[in-house]
Design a protein around this motif. Sequence first.
Motif, short mmCIF file in Angstrom:
data_model
loop_
_atom_site.label_atom_id
_atom_site.label_comp_id
_atom_site.label_asym_id
_atom_site.label_seq_id
_atom_site.Cartn_x
_atom_site.Cartn_y
_atom_site.Cartn_z
N UNK A 43 74.30 44.34 33.50
CA UNK A 43 74.15 45.63 33.23
C UNK A 43 75.05 46.51 32.01
N UNK A 44 75.78 45.60 31.65
CA UNK A 44 76.73 46.02 30.44
C UNK A 44 75.95 46.38 29.21
N UNK A 45 75.03 45.56 28.86
CA UNK A 45 74.41 45.78 27.57
C UNK A 45 73.46 47.08 27.85
N UNK A 46 72.80 47.22 28.84
CA UNK A 46 71.85 48.25 29.12
C UNK A 46 72.64 49.51 29.16
N UNK A 47 73.87 49.64 29.81
CA UNK A 47 74.52 50.84 29.70
C UNK A 47 74.99 51.19 28.49
N UNK A 48 75.44 50.06 27.58
CA UNK A 48 75.99 50.66 26.26
C UNK A 48 74.95 50.98 25.54
N UNK A 49 73.63 50.24 25.28
CA UNK A 49 72.74 50.72 24.75
C UNK A 49 72.10 52.09 24.72
N UNK A 50 71.92 52.24 26.21
CA UNK A 50 70.97 53.53 26.68
C UNK A 50 71.95 54.69 26.66
N UNK A 51 73.06 54.41 27.11
CA UNK A 51 74.07 55.74 27.38
C UNK A 51 74.81 55.89 25.77
N UNK A 52 74.77 54.96 25.05
CA UNK A 52 75.48 55.11 23.64
C UNK A 52 74.29 56.24 22.98
N UNK A 53 73.13 56.35 23.36
CA UNK A 53 71.91 57.37 22.41
C UNK A 53 72.68 58.61 22.48
N UNK A 54 73.64 58.89 23.59
CA UNK A 54 74.03 60.43 23.73
C UNK A 54 75.17 60.41 22.64
N UNK A 55 75.61 59.54 22.05
CA UNK A 55 76.70 59.73 21.09
C UNK A 55 76.37 60.24 19.80
N UNK A 56 75.07 60.20 19.51
CA UNK A 56 74.31 60.77 18.31
C UNK A 56 74.21 62.31 18.30
N UNK A 57 74.33 62.93 19.40
CA UNK A 57 74.19 64.28 19.56
C UNK A 57 75.59 64.88 19.17
N UNK A 58 75.56 66.23 18.93
CA UNK A 58 76.85 67.04 18.54
C UNK A 58 77.69 67.58 19.68
N UNK A 59 78.90 67.34 19.42
CA UNK A 59 79.66 68.00 20.25
C UNK A 59 79.58 68.05 21.80
N UNK A 60 79.52 68.98 22.43
CA UNK A 60 79.45 69.06 24.02
C UNK A 60 78.01 68.52 24.49
N UNK A 61 77.08 68.78 23.65
CA UNK A 61 75.80 67.93 23.85
C UNK A 61 75.77 66.46 24.22
N UNK A 62 76.79 65.84 23.53
CA UNK A 62 76.95 64.29 23.83
C UNK A 62 77.26 64.19 25.37
N UNK A 63 77.89 64.98 26.19
CA UNK A 63 78.44 64.70 27.14
C UNK A 63 77.32 64.94 28.28
N UNK A 64 76.53 66.05 27.94
CA UNK A 64 75.17 66.40 28.70
C UNK A 64 74.07 65.43 28.56
N UNK A 65 74.00 64.79 27.13
CA UNK A 65 73.04 63.80 26.98
C UNK A 65 73.48 62.62 27.84
#
Length: 656
Positions: A48-70
């Motif tokens: 599960x580790x690679x899937x979690x890093x790759x998919x949830x990591x996409x949220x880090x490309x958004x700005x500020x608080x949007x990262x948490x929501x993403x």
Amino acid sequence: MKKIIYSRMSFFVIAVVLFWIKTYSFYKLEFSLGVKGTVQEFLLFFNPLSSGILILGLGLFTKGRRSGRAIIYLSTLLFLIQYANVVYYRFNSDFMTLATLTQTSNFGTSLGGSILDLMEPYDLLYIIDILFLLFLYSKVKGKWTTDRLKLRIPIAVLVTGILAFSLNLHLAEKDRPQLLKRTFDRNYLVKYLGTYNFIVYDAVVSLQNSSQRVMADSSAIVEVENYAKAKYAESNPEIFGVGQGKNIIKIHLESFQSFLIDFELNGQEVTPFLNSLVHDETQDFTYFDNFFHQTEQGKTADAELIMDTSLYGLSQGSAFVTKANNTFQALPAIIGQQQGYTSAVFHGDGKSFWNRDKIYKRLGIDQFYYDLYYNMNEDNVINYGLKDKPFFEESIPLLKELKQPFYAHMITLTNHHPFVLGEGEATLVPSQTGDSTVDGYFQTARYLDEALAKFFVDLKEAGLYDNSIIMIYGDHYGISKNHNRAMQEILGEEITVLKNSELQRVPFMIHIPGVEGQGTNHEYAGMIDVVPTLLHVLGIDAKDYLLFGTDMFSDHHRDFVPFRNGDFVTREYSYIKGDYYDNTTKEVIYEPSEEMLKMKDTVLQELSYSDKLLNGDLLRFYTPNEKWVPVNPSKYLYGKKQASNAEVNGKAEKEK
């Protein structure tokens, strides 16, 4: 220190860890993946580790608080995907694929009760991590800046995910060589790579399969043809042609497994009528007690496809749905063209279920009697559709109307998960395992048996019995391995991996007018063998057609039975989930013979040939003989007020 704890990266790490723990919990609590040894256990934990890093990591490309929501949105999406697999697995012991998602027409109101029955109150615990993330986000979002993270940070995260997946794949390939090339079993792929990586793999395979039809040409069929011709078994001269001109009534027993035959529950026979067909010599039935279903995700639709074409179903999804525009050379069309048979299917449900109103036209089926032809009042309907007793009763007048000789395929419904009956309809003393699926299964099986007994009486009164070949078969398992605890209590024995394989037997019995029944025939056979068997009974040589089965009455019948996931059984041994078993001692064979290893390759080759034929639509390039006319689906019209298609097509042929 607080800055680090409250940072977006910390929130991301916490989300990944929660996702990792929850996914591993799903694996251990909900799925039976057959983990063996330290390496497989580690990979199950690690994947599960690679899937979690790759998919949830996409949220880090958004700005500020949007990262948490993403990250929360993505976590929720991943949960919904995993939970859908959990519910699906609880009945099917299998994982969803893109192909199964094209079968959404099957998940209407008729399935609603079944889905709800598969959900558990404790499932609410599976959203605790998302609730925690929402709570944490509300506390820390005020500490975040509105700036976007430096691009190198989310890129580094994705690279870390790719490296984790590469390590995962490397270890998986070491433990299971050619994992992605020679594995038909989705449990293996999820065990080694994880649910989400499997979804990506499945998407790639689906696209490859879709492109095969475009790339295929007539040369692609030569290898398949050579294999099918080499496997052909000559007919038994005592059987060949004995059924010519007789009606054929094929009775499809929903979710009916062979262990029900002769089984007693609380001192009562569950299926007394079917038992009488097996044991009463005056009935002149031949019962194959080592007959196996070979269905996969398509379940009932797979059974129909295999029993009418002698092709395997797909490893993913249902060919009835995804290959509905293919060319087929199916039994109804063959016997219609060669011996003037009228073909019909009888089914007390909507015509579009499993895409039947489309695919039947490709199979050359003249008439389709569906729910509009039956009295579907609330007293007659339960679960998936018309109850079996009114179904058989109301089908008799329709059968009498068919032009003879006819091929009538009758599909029962009541013995289907979640196995429920109306008040007062259960006639067995119930089992008390506490598992509603298992306890209900025996009651609906008895109801089906009673419906069959009355149907046979009606057939005789209608004058149809004496001139009809009657085939009775189970279409697939009814009780999945997820109910092993209750089944062990009922059967009084442990359900091992091998025992579960043995429980995939379904009944197949056949009555041929004027031919003495053989009683119980112990030949090992499967659904794939029915078409060549019936063709030879009618006096049509099966050699002309591309069939993967062989005549069950032939002295040269090839008695190995492949399953869609690459497992197989023979008379002496079985190959199940990577291990060989001695069928007599039930022990693992640690040093398989060269013959066993060769048989495994033969099975995989046969499955791949069937896939090539379906995915490339190769039958469009094949003409079996000079009598064959390709089926034109536009000639078939299904509707209550329509003239029979046999008459319509007959007139068209005369006009030509």
